[in-house]
Design a protein around this motif. Structure first.
Motif, short mmCIF file in Angstrom:
data_model
loop_
_atom_site.label_atom_id
_atom_site.label_comp_id
_atom_site.label_asym_id
_atom_site.label_seq_id
_atom_site.Cartn_x
_atom_site.Cartn_y
_atom_site.Cartn_z
N ILE A 98 0.83 -1.20 0.00
CA ILE A 98 0.00 0.00 0.00
C ILE A 98 0.87 1.25 0.00
CG2 ILE A 98 -1.77 1.28 1.26
CD1 ILE A 98 -2.73 -1.47 2.32
N SER A 99 1.87 1.30 0.86
CA SER A 99 2.73 2.50 0.89
C SER A 99 3.52 2.66 -0.40
CB SER A 99 3.66 2.46 2.10
OG SER A 99 4.41 1.29 2.13
N GLN A 100 3.95 1.56 -1.00
CA GLN A 100 4.63 1.65 -2.29
C GLN A 100 3.68 2.10 -3.38
OE1 GLN A 100 6.41 -2.18 -2.89
NE2 GLN A 100 8.06 -1.80 -1.43
N GLY A 101 2.44 1.66 -3.34
CA GLY A 101 1.45 2.10 -4.31
C GLY A 101 1.16 3.59 -4.19
N LEU A 102 1.12 4.09 -2.96
CA LEU A 102 0.92 5.52 -2.75
C LEU A 102 2.11 6.32 -3.26
CD1 LEU A 102 -0.72 5.49 0.78
CD2 LEU A 102 -1.81 6.13 -1.36
N LEU A 145 1.23 8.01 5.54
CA LEU A 145 2.48 7.78 4.81
C LEU A 145 3.54 8.78 5.24
CD1 LEU A 145 3.81 6.15 2.47
CD2 LEU A 145 3.07 7.98 0.96
N ASP A 146 3.14 10.05 5.44
CA ASP A 146 4.09 11.07 5.87
C ASP A 146 4.64 10.81 7.27
OD1 ASP A 146 3.76 12.41 3.51
OD2 ASP A 146 2.34 13.88 4.31
N ASP A 194 -2.66 -9.27 -3.53
CA ASP A 194 -1.86 -9.74 -4.66
C ASP A 194 -1.18 -8.56 -5.34
OD1 ASP A 194 -2.46 -12.38 -4.28
OD2 ASP A 194 -4.12 -12.39 -5.70
N PHE A 195 -1.97 -7.52 -5.63
CA PHE A 195 -1.43 -6.28 -6.18
C PHE A 195 -2.37 -5.15 -5.83
CE2 PHE A 195 -4.27 -7.65 -9.53
CZ PHE A 195 -4.88 -6.47 -9.93
N ILE A 196 -1.84 -3.94 -5.86
CA ILE A 196 -2.65 -2.77 -5.62
C ILE A 196 -2.07 -1.62 -6.42
CG2 ILE A 196 -1.40 -2.04 -3.56
CD1 ILE A 196 -4.26 -1.24 -2.45
N ASP A 197 -2.95 -0.82 -7.00
CA ASP A 197 -2.53 0.32 -7.79
C ASP A 197 -3.46 1.48 -7.51
OD1 ASP A 197 -0.88 1.65 -9.60
OD2 ASP A 197 -2.19 1.17 -11.28
N PHE A 198 -2.90 2.65 -7.33
CA PHE A 198 -3.66 3.87 -7.12
C PHE A 198 -3.48 4.77 -8.32
CE2 PHE A 198 -2.43 2.35 -2.93
CZ PHE A 198 -3.61 2.40 -2.24
N THR A 199 -4.57 5.33 -8.84
CA THR A 199 -4.48 6.28 -9.95
C THR A 199 -5.37 7.48 -9.65
OG1 THR A 199 -6.26 5.14 -11.16
CG2 THR A 199 -4.00 4.53 -11.71
N LEU A 200 -5.07 8.56 -10.31
CA LEU A 200 -5.90 9.74 -10.19
C LEU A 200 -7.10 9.62 -11.12
CD1 LEU A 200 -3.11 12.44 -10.15
CD2 LEU A 200 -4.46 11.65 -8.22
#
Length: 185
Positions: free
Chosen positions: A4-8, A138-139, A178-184
Motif C-alpha cells: 500500500i505504501s509503495q502504491g501511494l 504515509l508522511d 496480490d497487487f494494488i494500484d492507485f491512480t488519479l
C-alpha cells in the motif's frame, strides 16, 4: 510486504526512482550542482568517501554499505520530483483516488452470513478524505497495518456497503494483497 505504501509512492510520482545506487548518487550530485561536499554532508560521510563511490574508474570505485544505500535511497526519495509530487498530492486529496486491487477479504457481519475470506478483484473510487488520511499516515511513517486498516474501512464503505446504502454492520478485513494500484481520476 509494503504494497500500500509503495502504491501511494507510485501515485505521487510520474517516473520511478533510479534503480541502482550509483545512478541514485549521480542524481543526488546533479541536484546539489555536482558538489560531493554537499552530498557528503547530507549523508553524514566524508567528501572523499562520496568521491570513491562515484568515480568513473571502475577499478577504484567502491560500493556503499547497506546502511548507506538505504540512506541514499531515502534522501533521494524525499527529493524526487518535488513539484510533481506536490501537484499530484493536491489533486489526490481534492478528487480522491481510484484503487485497483486483487486481495482476499474476510467479513465480520451479523449472524447467518459467511465470513470466509474470498479473493476479489476490486476497482473503486475513494474520496479525498480517505486519500488525505492515507497520505498523512504515509508522511508520519505509519506501518502497513495502519494502511490496511484505513483501506479496508474505506473499501468496506465504498464497495461492500454501497457507500452506506446497505449492509450497515458489514466490516471487510483486508487480508492478503496480490497487487494494488492507485491512480488519479
Amino acid at each position: 510486504m509494503e504494497e500500500i505504501s509503495q502504491g501511494l509512492e507510485r501515485l505521487l510520482h510520474t517516473r520511478p526512482l533510479p534503480s541502482t545506487t550509483l545512478s541514485r548518487l549521480r542524481t543526488l550530485l546533479r541536484r546539489e550542482d555536482g558538489s560531493t561536499r554537499q552530498v557528503a554532508a547530507l549523508l553524514g560521510v566524508s567528501q572523499r568517501t562520496v568521491q570513491r563511490w562515484v568515480t568513473r574508474d571502475p577499478a577504484r570505485r567502491t560500493r556503499p554499505g547497506i546502511r548507506h544505500q538505504e540512506a541514499i535511497a531515502g534522501l533521494l526519495r524525499a527529493r524526487w520530483q518535488p513539484r510533481v509530487r506536490a501537484r499530484r498530492r493536491a489533486q489526490a486529496e481534492e478528487d480522491g483516488v481510484i484503487v485497483h486491487t486483487r486481495a482476499r477479504f474476510g467479513f465480520r457481519a451479523g449472524p447467518g452470513t459467511s465470513d470466509d475470506p474470498r479473493r476479489r478483484l476490486i476497482t473503486v473510487h475513494l474520496a479525498g478524505a480517505v486519500t488525505r488520511e492515507m497520505l498523512a499516515a504515509l508522511d508520519t511513517g505509519a506501518g502497513e497495518q495502519h494502511h490496511r486498516l484505513v483501506l479496508s474501512r474505506a473499501l468496506s464503505h465504498a464497495y461492500f456497503r454501497d457507500s452506506g446504502q446497505r449492509a450497515h454492520h458489514l466490516h471487510a478485513v483486508l487480508e492478503d494483497i496480490d497487487f494494488i494500484d492507485f491512480t488519479l481520476p
